[in-house]
Design a protein around this motif. Structure first.
Motif, PDB file in Angstrom:
ATOM      1  N   GLY A   7       0.775  -1.229   0.000  1.00 25.58           N
ATOM      2  CA  GLY A   7       0.000   0.000   0.000  1.00 25.58           C
ATOM      3  C   GLY A   7       0.806   1.278   0.000  1.00 25.58           C
ATOM      4  N   THR A   8       2.095   1.210   0.266  1.00 25.15           N
ATOM      5  CA  THR A   8       2.923   2.412   0.289  1.00 25.15           C
ATOM      6  C   THR A   8       4.182   2.180  -0.531  1.00 25.15           C
ATOM      7  N   ILE A   9       4.783   3.271  -0.949  1.00 20.00           N
ATOM      8  CA  ILE A   9       6.018   3.172  -1.723  1.00 20.00           C
ATOM      9  C   ILE A   9       7.206   2.910  -0.805  1.00 20.00           C
ATOM     10  N   ASN A  10       7.226   3.575   0.354  1.00 27.09           N
ATOM     11  CA  ASN A  10       8.326   3.446   1.292  1.00 27.09           C
ATOM     12  C   ASN A  10       7.849   2.745   2.557  1.00 27.09           C
ATOM     13  N   GLY A  11       8.803   2.240   3.307  1.00 28.04           N
ATOM     14  CA  GLY A  11       8.471   1.630   4.586  1.00 28.04           C
ATOM     15  C   GLY A  11       9.166   0.293   4.771  1.00 28.04           C
ATOM     16  N   HIS A  12       8.634  -0.478   5.710  1.00 29.43           N
ATOM     17  CA  HIS A  12       9.211  -1.774   6.039  1.00 29.43           C
ATOM     18  C   HIS A  12       8.743  -2.836   5.044  1.00 29.43           C
ATOM     19  N   LYS A  13       9.655  -3.696   4.655  1.00 27.23           N
ATOM     20  CA  LYS A  13       9.348  -4.791   3.749  1.00 27.23           C
ATOM     21  C   LYS A  13       9.035  -6.057   4.550  1.00 27.23           C
ATOM     22  N   GLN A  14       8.218  -6.904   3.951  1.00 24.14           N
ATOM     23  CA  GLN A  14       7.898  -8.174   4.593  1.00 24.14           C
ATOM     24  C   GLN A  14       9.057  -9.153   4.435  1.00 24.14           C
ATOM     25  N   LEU A  15       9.273  -9.926   5.477  1.00 22.81           N
ATOM     26  CA  LEU A  15      10.339 -10.921   5.482  1.00 22.81           C
ATOM     27  C   LEU A  15       9.717 -12.307   5.553  1.00 22.81           C
ATOM     28  N   ALA A  16      10.110 -13.177   4.638  1.00 26.14           N
ATOM     29  CA  ALA A  16       9.561 -14.532   4.589  1.00 26.14           C
ATOM     30  C   ALA A  16      10.701 -15.531   4.456  1.00 26.14           C
ATOM     31  N   PHE A  17      10.476 -16.718   5.002  1.00 27.02           N
ATOM     32  CA  PHE A  17      11.477 -17.778   4.896  1.00 27.02           C
ATOM     33  C   PHE A  17      10.796 -19.120   5.117  1.00 27.02           C
ATOM     34  N   ASP A  18      11.473 -20.175   4.713  1.00 29.46           N
ATOM     35  CA  ASP A  18      11.003 -21.544   4.925  1.00 29.46           C
ATOM     36  C   ASP A  18      11.809 -22.174   6.049  1.00 29.46           C
ATOM     37  N   ILE A  19      11.133 -22.970   6.851  1.00 31.59           N
ATOM     38  CA  ILE A  19      11.819 -23.689   7.921  1.00 31.59           C
ATOM     39  C   ILE A  19      11.349 -25.131   7.894  1.00 31.59           C
ATOM     40  N   GLN A  20      12.274 -26.037   7.683  1.00 30.36           N
ATOM     41  CA  GLN A  20      11.965 -27.452   7.509  1.00 30.36           C
ATOM     42  C   GLN A  20      11.972 -28.155   8.865  1.00 30.36           C
ATOM     43  N   ILE A  21      10.872 -28.029   9.572  1.00 29.70           N
ATOM     44  CA  ILE A  21      10.736 -28.724  10.847  1.00 29.70           C
ATOM     45  C   ILE A  21       9.362 -29.356  10.906  1.00 29.70           C
ATOM     46  N   GLY A  22       9.211 -30.309  11.763  1.00 32.66           N
ATOM     47  CA  GLY A  22       7.928 -30.967  11.959  1.00 32.66           C
ATOM     48  C   GLY A  22       7.476 -30.845  13.399  1.00 32.66           C
ATOM     49  N   VAL A  23       6.271 -31.261  13.650  1.00 31.55           N
ATOM     50  CA  VAL A  23       5.712 -31.220  14.998  1.00 31.55           C
ATOM     51  C   VAL A  23       5.270 -32.624  15.381  1.00 31.55           C
ATOM     52  N   GLU A  24       5.245 -32.868  16.652  1.00 31.28           N
ATOM     53  CA  GLU A  24       4.797 -34.165  17.118  1.00 31.28           C
ATOM     54  C   GLU A  24       3.296 -34.311  16.862  1.00 31.28           C
ATOM     55  N   PRO A  25       2.872 -35.469  16.372  1.00 35.57           N
ATOM     56  CA  PRO A  25       1.443 -35.651  16.093  1.00 35.57           C
ATOM     57  C   PRO A  25       0.608 -35.565  17.361  1.00 35.57           C
ATOM     58  N   LYS A  26      -0.512 -34.897  17.240  1.00 39.20           N
ATOM     59  CA  LYS A  26      -1.411 -34.760  18.377  1.00 39.20           C
ATOM     60  C   LYS A  26      -2.095 -36.090  18.658  1.00 39.20           C
ATOM     61  N   PRO A  27      -2.113 -36.529  19.908  1.00 42.24           N
ATOM     62  CA  PRO A  27      -2.757 -37.814  20.201  1.00 42.24           C
ATOM     63  C   PRO A  27      -4.245 -37.778  19.885  1.00 42.24           C
ATOM     64  N   THR A  28      -4.744 -38.887  19.421  1.00 41.47           N
ATOM     65  CA  THR A  28      -6.154 -38.984  19.057  1.00 41.47           C
ATOM     66  C   THR A  28      -7.031 -38.926  20.297  1.00 41.47           C
ATOM     67  N   SER A  29      -8.071 -38.138  20.225  1.00 41.43           N
ATOM     68  CA  SER A  29      -8.979 -38.012  21.363  1.00 41.43           C
ATOM     69  C   SER A  29      -9.772 -39.302  21.545  1.00 41.43           C
ATOM     70  N   PRO A  30      -9.934 -39.778  22.778  1.00 35.77           N
ATOM     71  CA  PRO A  30     -10.735 -40.991  22.996  1.00 35.77           C
ATOM     72  C   PRO A  30     -12.201 -40.802  22.640  1.00 35.77           C
ATOM     73  N   ARG A  31     -12.648 -39.551  22.532  1.00 37.65           N
ATOM     74  CA  ARG A  31     -14.043 -39.299  22.165  1.00 37.65           C
ATOM     75  C   ARG A  31     -14.349 -39.753  20.744  1.00 37.65           C
ATOM     76  N   LEU A  32     -13.321 -39.802  19.880  1.00 35.69           N
ATOM     77  CA  LEU A  32     -13.555 -40.183  18.492  1.00 35.69           C
ATOM     78  C   LEU A  32     -13.963 -41.642  18.353  1.00 35.69           C
ATOM     79  N   SER A  33     -13.639 -42.458  19.349  1.00 37.92           N
ATOM     80  CA  SER A  33     -13.981 -43.877  19.274  1.00 37.92           C
ATOM     81  C   SER A  33     -15.400 -44.163  19.736  1.00 37.92           C
ATOM     82  N   LEU A  34     -16.137 -43.142  20.157  1.00 38.63           N
ATOM     83  CA  LEU A  34     -17.499 -43.326  20.661  1.00 38.63           C
ATOM     84  C   LEU A  34     -18.498 -42.641  19.735  1.00 38.63           C
ATOM     85  N   ASN A  35     -19.616 -43.297  19.516  1.00 38.24           N
ATOM     86  CA  ASN A  35     -20.670 -42.771  18.650  1.00 38.24           C
ATOM     87  C   ASN A  35     -21.731 -42.101  19.524  1.00 38.24           C
TER      88      ASN A  35
END
Length: 247
Positions: free
Chosen positions: A90-118
């Protein structure tokens, strides 16, 4: 200085990204200002490392400077790639956006026991009746003044609810609606994001064409993944299973 040291003592695997309002000649700036001497000391001591990128992050009236920094410690620092800056919005001057990639993963969230019940098939009238029967087994003459008695009553109530729940709630058979992306699709997803950022940074027609080409390739690759997943499913269904009484 002390903040960085305390942070390193708490967790020696971290990154800090933002406008530190400092300039470092050794890291791509035209000069080192007074505030830049502090992070320079940390870099010399080896407490932190800086991503080696000389792209300017601030522009005003022909003046450009690198004020945004990516600081971190190993091994997280080595996971950062494809550092890019984008034009101001939106402007000619000012701060520029900074972007980068980071190759990391996260531990899988444990499955909720509620999903096994109808829960939709639950018989709540039976649940209330069963829970009432279980709660009637408690000795009402027991005093709840002592902490041990309160803990015993809490455990009894919890077990009563669990017993009534398991009796009236049938288990459900979860169905997997997702499928694993192929290596080609995963690479095209990354390519699509990179070409989009590059197009927004340059604003030329070549970048725009590359972005839409990568988007079309990704759509076709996802369609092929769905087709392959369906073929694998159909091939796993043998003739005996398809014509059994259960089907």
């Amino acid at each position: 200085m002390n903040i960085f040291q305390e942070l390193y003592n708490i967790n020696n695997n971290w990154i800090i990204v933002g406008d530190l309002n400092t300039t470092l000649f050794e890291m791509g700036s035209t000069k080192t200002n007074a505030r830049g001497k502090q992070p320079q000391k940390l870099l010399n001591e080896g407490i932190i490392e800086c991503v080696d990128d000389n792209s300017t992050t601030f522009e005003k009236d022909g003046y450009e400077a690198k004020l945004y920094w990516i600081l971190g410690s190993q091994p997280l620092r080595s996971s950062i790639t494809n550092v890019e800056t984008h034009p101001t919005i939106g402007t000619i001057n000012g701060h520029k956006q900074l972007a980068f990639d980071i190759q990391i993963g996260v531990e899988p969230k444990p499955t909720s026991p509620r999903l096994s019940l109808n829960f939709k098939a639950a018989k709540w009238t039976k649940f209330r009746s069963k829970l009432g029967q279980q709660l009637m087994l408690w000795n009402n003459e027991t005093s709840l003044n002592a902490a041990l008695n309160i803990e015993e009553h809490s455990t009894f109530t919890t077990n009563s609810i669990m017993l009534a729940t398991h009796e009236v709630l049938p288990t459900s058979t979860p169905t997997s609606k997702s499928y694993t992306l192929s290596e080609a699709s995963t690479s095209l997803v990354t390519l699509k994001h990179q070409t989009y950022r590059r197009w927004k940074r340059t604003g030329d027609n070549i970048g725009k064409r590359h972005y839409y080409n990568s988007k079309i390739l990704l759509i076709n690759s996802l369609r092929n993944d769905r087709r392959d997943n369906l073929n694998k499913l159909m091939s796993s269904l043998c003739h005996k299973k398809m014509y059994s009484d259960k089907v």
